[in-house]
Design an enzyme around this catalytic site. Structure first.
Site, short mmCIF file in Angstrom:
data_model
loop_
_atom_site.label_atom_id
_atom_site.label_comp_id
_atom_site.label_asym_id
_atom_site.label_seq_id
_atom_site.Cartn_x
_atom_site.Cartn_y
_atom_site.Cartn_z
N GLU A 1 0.23 3.78 1.53
CA GLU A 1 0.56 4.47 3.32
C GLU A 1 1.60 3.85 4.21
OE1 GLU A 1 -2.31 6.01 5.17
OE2 GLU A 1 -3.03 6.71 3.19
N TYR B 1 -2.00 0.97 10.25
CA TYR B 1 -2.24 0.00 8.96
C TYR B 1 -1.07 0.44 7.95
CZ TYR B 1 -3.76 -0.87 4.58
OH TYR B 1 -3.73 -1.00 3.15
N SER C 1 0.54 -1.37 0.29
CA SER C 1 -0.25 0.13 0.06
C SER C 1 0.61 1.56 -0.15
CB SER C 1 -0.93 0.34 1.24
OG SER C 1 -1.12 0.90 1.73
#
Length: 329
Positions: A125, A147, A123
């Protein structure tokens, strides 16, 4: 006939990937968690064409048994606790699913299908508080949420299994990819659904957090094609997947309200509840490696993506029998 094994098949990406692979003649086996209720809305139209097996990323034995029974050629690990906001309230569970769950899947592959090809859903992120812009495969990670931290673990454990055990294990570092199948808790779908609700007179306000956060948004249907392409290469590798353009949450709001002929400034409000403890202000991909080596480029523009999401939610409320009261619907 090739067999694909998909964790997270009931999610947004899993449903688009299953469609893609079925269209290519694959046998598709999807993992679902055993529960008292079933949530198959996204794959309801595929249930007669896919095989579903019960397993859980928290249970190693169930994963080994499922992989052994399926005997897959390709494994796509898409399952995770994938909502950033929830990772702050459930950080340990997020780590179990999103980090250690990857290790369990790799262990299952190593034991039951070592010749298969493995895709890990990494990801954007992971970049978090970015150290360079745009972000590419060599950009250092600086995650800003539980996360993001869990995804960094999942990414690096995939690299380690590839280099230590000779597994064909690739990671796609996917930037934000959306669709009308996105969960309502995600900001893009919250906006498209909120626009529809306002147009139908069901709400008067759309409370949001940081309107100035900028993201690289693409269409999920395009991104699952990149996943498949990664597993068709001669050697496993990691790829950044994105559009290379960035838009703010405010831009998304403006475009979404424009679809129904309304001014977002009349309805969008700032709500501190939706701000993250540590904000990620800017994410934008450098997808040049994916373009060069995979031959992948996005086909749906930001404007087209927003329009299809809003129109899908408008159509959904119309099917429910609601009558529009505002704007151009």
């Amino acid at each position: 006939m090739k067999t694909a094994f998909i964790t997270g098949i009931t999610g947004q990406d899993g449903s688009y990937l299953a469609e893609l692979l079925l269209g290519k003649g694959y046998r598709v086996v999807g993992v679902v968690r055993r529960s008292s209720t079933s949530y198959f809305e996204r794959i309801g139209h595929l249930l007669d064409r896919v095989e579903l097996v019960s397993a859980d990323l928290l249970d190693q034995t169930s994963l080994v048994d499922a992989v052994d029974a399926a005997k897959p050629d390709e494994i796509y690990n898409l399952a995770a606790q994938s909502f950033v906001q929830t990772s702050w309230t459930q950080p340990v569970l997020t780590g179990e699913f999103t980090a250690l769950g990857v290790t369990r899947m790799l262990e299952a592959m190593k034991k039951a299908a070592p010749k298969a090809r493995f895709y890990q859903a990494s990801s954007s992120e992971q970049f978090g508080k970015v150290v360079e812009t745009p972000q590419r495969e060599t950009t250092p990670f600086y995650p800003r949420s539980p996360y993001g931290v869990a995804k960094v673990y999942g990414h690096w454990i995939t690299v380690n299994y590839r280099e230590s055990f000779g597994l064909f294990a690739a990671s796609g570092i996917l930037f934000n990819h959306e669709s009308e199948r996105r969960g309502l808790e995600f900001v893009t779908r919250k906006i498209s659904d909120g626009v529809a609700r306002i147009a139908f007179g069901l709400d008067d306000r759309l409370p949001l957090g940081n309107l100035d956060a900028r993201r690289d948004w693409g269409f999920a249907g395009d991104y699952v094609d990149a996943m498949w392409r990664m597993l068709q290469q001669d050697e496993p590798d990691d790829f950044v997947v994105g559009t290379g353009t960035t838009c703010s949450v405010r831009d998304f709001c403006q475009r979404a309200f424009d679809v129904v002929g309304l001014d977002y400034r009349e309805f969008v409000t700032r709500d501190e509840r939706f701000f993250r403890p540590a904000e990620v202000d800017l994410l934008v991909a450098d997808p040049s490696k994916a373009a060069e080596k995979l031959g992948w480029t996005p086909t749906v523009t930001f404007e087209q993506l927003v329009q299809r999401m809003v129109e899908a939610d408008v159509a959904r409320y119309r099917r429910m029998g609601h009558t529009p009261t505002r704007g151009r619907v």
